[in-house]
Design a protein around this motif. Sequence first.
Motif, PDB file in Angstrom:
ATOM      1  N   ASN A 131       0.836  -1.197   0.000  1.00 22.34           N
ATOM      2  CA  ASN A 131       0.000   0.000   0.000  1.00 22.34           C
ATOM      3  C   ASN A 131       0.880   1.260   0.000  1.00 22.34           C
ATOM      4  O   ASN A 131       0.624   2.209  -0.737  1.00 22.34           O
ATOM      5  N   ALA A 132       1.917   1.277   0.826  1.00 19.99           N
ATOM      6  CA  ALA A 132       2.842   2.405   0.859  1.00 19.99           C
ATOM      7  C   ALA A 132       3.597   2.527  -0.467  1.00 19.99           C
ATOM      8  O   ALA A 132       3.823   3.642  -0.959  1.00 19.99           O
ATOM      9  N   HIS A 133       3.947   1.405  -1.076  1.00 19.26           N
ATOM     10  CA  HIS A 133       4.676   1.416  -2.346  1.00 19.26           C
ATOM     11  C   HIS A 133       3.803   1.981  -3.466  1.00 19.26           C
ATOM     12  O   HIS A 133       4.267   2.761  -4.295  1.00 19.26           O
ATOM     13  N   GLU A 134       2.525   1.606  -3.485  1.00 21.71           N
ATOM     14  CA  GLU A 134       1.618   2.044  -4.545  1.00 21.71           C
ATOM     15  C   GLU A 134       1.128   3.474  -4.358  1.00 21.71           C
ATOM     16  O   GLU A 134       0.948   4.206  -5.323  1.00 21.71           O
ATOM     17  N   HIS A 135       0.877   3.872  -3.113  1.00 21.80           N
ATOM     18  CA  HIS A 135       0.250   5.175  -2.847  1.00 21.80           C
ATOM     19  C   HIS A 135       1.198   6.206  -2.240  1.00 21.80           C
ATOM     20  O   HIS A 135       0.798   7.344  -2.007  1.00 21.80           O
ATOM     21  N   GLY A 136       2.422   5.825  -1.949  1.00 24.68           N
ATOM     22  CA  GLY A 136       3.385   6.765  -1.376  1.00 24.68           C
ATOM     23  C   GLY A 136       3.463   6.712   0.136  1.00 24.68           C
ATOM     24  O   GLY A 136       4.495   7.015   0.723  1.00 24.68           O
ATOM     25  N   SER A 137       2.352   6.337   0.790  1.00 20.72           N
ATOM     26  CA  SER A 137       2.348   6.171   2.252  1.00 20.72           C
ATOM     27  C   SER A 137       1.182   5.268   2.639  1.00 20.72           C
ATOM     28  O   SER A 137       0.217   5.121   1.881  1.00 20.72           O
ATOM     29  N   ALA A 138       1.307   4.685   3.827  1.00 20.65           N
ATOM     30  CA  ALA A 138       0.253   3.803   4.324  1.00 20.65           C
ATOM     31  C   ALA A 138       0.253   3.808   5.845  1.00 20.65           C
ATOM     32  O   ALA A 138       1.333   3.799   6.465  1.00 20.65           O
ATOM     33  N   PRO A 139      -0.937   3.821   6.455  1.00 17.64           N
ATOM     34  CA  PRO A 139      -0.986   3.754   7.922  1.00 17.64           C
ATOM     35  C   PRO A 139      -0.565   2.373   8.405  1.00 17.64           C
ATOM     36  O   PRO A 139      -0.964   1.352   7.849  1.00 17.64           O
ATOM     37  N   VAL A 140       0.267   2.360   9.434  1.00 21.62           N
ATOM     38  CA  VAL A 140       0.731   1.094   9.996  1.00 21.62           C
ATOM     39  C   VAL A 140      -0.152   0.700  11.166  1.00 21.62           C
ATOM     40  O   VAL A 140      -0.676  -0.408  11.223  1.00 21.62           O
ATOM     41  N   LEU A 141      -0.313   1.607  12.127  1.00 25.24           N
ATOM     42  CA  LEU A 141      -1.152   1.346  13.293  1.00 25.24           C
ATOM     43  C   LEU A 141      -1.539   2.652  13.957  1.00 25.24           C
ATOM     44  O   LEU A 141      -1.012   3.707  13.617  1.00 25.24           O
ATOM     45  N   VAL A 142      -2.457   2.574  14.923  1.00 25.39           N
ATOM     46  CA  VAL A 142      -2.903   3.734  15.696  1.00 25.39           C
ATOM     47  C   VAL A 142      -2.645   3.442  17.164  1.00 25.39           C
ATOM     48  O   VAL A 142      -2.995   2.368  17.664  1.00 25.39           O
ATOM     49  N   THR A 143      -2.008   4.399  17.844  1.00 25.69           N
ATOM     50  CA  THR A 143      -1.663   4.239  19.252  1.00 25.69           C
ATOM     51  C   THR A 143      -1.593   5.624  19.899  1.00 25.69           C
ATOM     52  O   THR A 143      -1.870   6.620  19.239  1.00 25.69           O
ATOM     53  N   HIS A 144      -1.213   5.683  21.163  1.00 21.46           N
ATOM     54  CA  HIS A 144      -1.081   6.981  21.823  1.00 21.46           C
ATOM     55  C   HIS A 144       0.247   7.639  21.424  1.00 21.46           C
ATOM     56  O   HIS A 144       1.132   7.010  20.843  1.00 21.46           O
ATOM     57  N   LEU A 145       0.380   8.923  21.736  1.00 22.89           N
ATOM     58  CA  LEU A 145       1.493   9.734  21.237  1.00 22.89           C
ATOM     59  C   LEU A 145       2.870   9.189  21.609  1.00 22.89           C
ATOM     60  O   LEU A 145       3.760   9.084  20.758  1.00 22.89           O
ATOM     61  N   GLU A 146       3.081   8.835  22.861  1.00 22.00           N
ATOM     62  CA  GLU A 146       4.418   8.373  23.274  1.00 22.00           C
ATOM     63  C   GLU A 146       4.841   7.107  22.546  1.00 22.00           C
ATOM     64  O   GLU A 146       5.982   6.972  22.119  1.00 22.00           O
ATOM     65  N   ARG A 147       3.904   6.169  22.395  1.00 25.76           N
ATOM     66  CA  ARG A 147       4.245   4.931  21.686  1.00 25.76           C
ATOM     67  C   ARG A 147       4.459   5.216  20.201  1.00 25.76           C
ATOM     68  O   ARG A 147       5.329   4.613  19.568  1.00 25.76           O
TER      69      ARG A 147
END
Length: 136
Positions: free
Chosen positions: A99-115
Amino acid sequence: MSDSPKQSKAETTPHSPVSPAEPAPAPAAQAEQVAPAGEIEPKLTPKSKAKRNPPRLTQLPPFRVVLHDDERIDMTHVVRSIVELTPLSAPLARDIMLNAHEHGSAPVLVTHLERAELYQELFACKGLTVTIEPAL
């Protein structure tokens, strides 16, 4: 003589009337002095309670960790790094990499700011570009 033992019993009873020199305490004053069993702090009016305890957050604000494509880095290295640094499986890591290769970027995961900041540093150590953004 039989009257004297009765008089002494009357004088020692716990429910003897209060003398006029000692005023009885007000019921409100008693409630403030003694907290009921199981209560940690005295009862507060809603106005004073709001001043003492600000509202608490039940959950930290979410941040998205976004992987950016870099043509110079091998795709297998990207997948291995995602699997090594995150709790994601290899097939999911492969999908994120593609997805990152085709679109330039891709979300990996969602977490809190410090992590999210920690993931950003860990991916940078592997030579990968990762940014973080609010996930609202």
